[in-house]
Design a protein around this motif. Structure first.
Motif, PDB file in Angstrom:
ATOM      1  N   ALA A   4       0.930  -1.186   0.085  1.00 10.37           N
ATOM      2  CA  ALA A   4       0.044   0.014  -0.173  1.00 10.37           C
ATOM      3  C   ALA A   4       0.957   1.264   0.192  1.00 10.37           C
ATOM      4  O   ALA A   4       1.819   1.344   0.889  1.00 10.37           O
ATOM      5  CB  ALA A   4      -1.013   0.091   1.197  1.00 10.37           C
ATOM      6  N   GLN A   5       0.607   2.075  -1.121  1.00  8.42           N
ATOM      7  CA  GLN A   5       1.300   3.430  -1.032  1.00  8.42           C
ATOM      8  C   GLN A   5       0.462   4.473  -0.235  1.00  8.42           C
ATOM      9  O   GLN A   5      -0.486   4.473  -0.466  1.00  8.42           O
ATOM     10  CB  GLN A   5       1.710   3.869  -2.504  1.00  8.42           C
ATOM     11  N   ALA A   6       1.234   5.084   0.594  1.00  5.01           N
ATOM     12  CA  ALA A   6       0.723   6.421   1.273  1.00  5.01           C
ATOM     13  C   ALA A   6       0.345   7.489   0.195  1.00  5.01           C
ATOM     14  O   ALA A   6       1.068   7.635  -0.857  1.00  5.01           O
ATOM     15  CB  ALA A   6       1.569   7.036   2.145  1.00  5.01           C
ATOM     16  N   PRO A   7      -0.871   8.144   0.389  1.00  2.00           N
ATOM     17  CA  PRO A   7      -1.286   8.983  -0.396  1.00  2.00           C
ATOM     18  C   PRO A   7      -0.468  10.369  -0.595  1.00  2.00           C
ATOM     19  O   PRO A   7       0.298  10.399   0.661  1.00  2.00           O
ATOM     20  CB  PRO A   7      -2.548   9.264  -0.117  1.00  2.00           C
ATOM     21  N   GLU A   8      -0.197  10.610  -1.726  1.00  2.00           N
ATOM     22  CA  GLU A   8       0.830  12.128  -1.554  1.00  2.00           C
ATOM     23  C   GLU A   8       0.326  13.188  -0.927  1.00  2.00           C
ATOM     24  O   GLU A   8      -0.763  13.476  -1.148  1.00  2.00           O
ATOM     25  CB  GLU A   8       1.135  12.425  -3.320  1.00  2.00           C
ATOM     26  N   VAL A   9       1.018  13.791  -0.041  1.00  2.00           N
ATOM     27  CA  VAL A   9       0.494  14.945   0.581  1.00  2.00           C
ATOM     28  C   VAL A   9       0.872  16.338   0.018  1.00  2.00           C
ATOM     29  O   VAL A   9       2.229  16.355  -0.334  1.00  2.00           O
ATOM     30  CB  VAL A   9       1.033  15.037   1.973  1.00  2.00           C
TER      31      VAL A   9
END
Length: 68
Positions: A4-9
């Motif tokens: 799972a990739q963290a959403p780009e902030v």
């Protein structure tokens, strides 16, 4: 297993070099504007200086209106 990739902030604050690059100015020119209090407002965290994206956009609009 899936990674799972963290959403780009989105970046909210820029360093002086990043802000200068966004404006198409040299770092020296932006530092000069800031020293003359003619640049965008800054936020200080100790010795770190940052410019918010919102403040930068507002400052650009003010410069556009001033030149009309």
């Amino acid at each position: 297993m899936s990674s799972a990739q963290a959403p780009e902030v989105p970046q909210l604050l820029l360093t002086i070099p990043q802000a200068a690059q966004s404006l198409g100015l040299s770092r020296a020119k932006l530092y000069l504007l800031l020293a003359q209090q003619k640049g965008p407002p800054v936020i200080r965290f100790g010795r770190s200086v940052r410019i918010s994206i919102d403040s930068l956009q507002k400052w650009i609009k003010e410069q556009e209106n001033a030149s009309l």
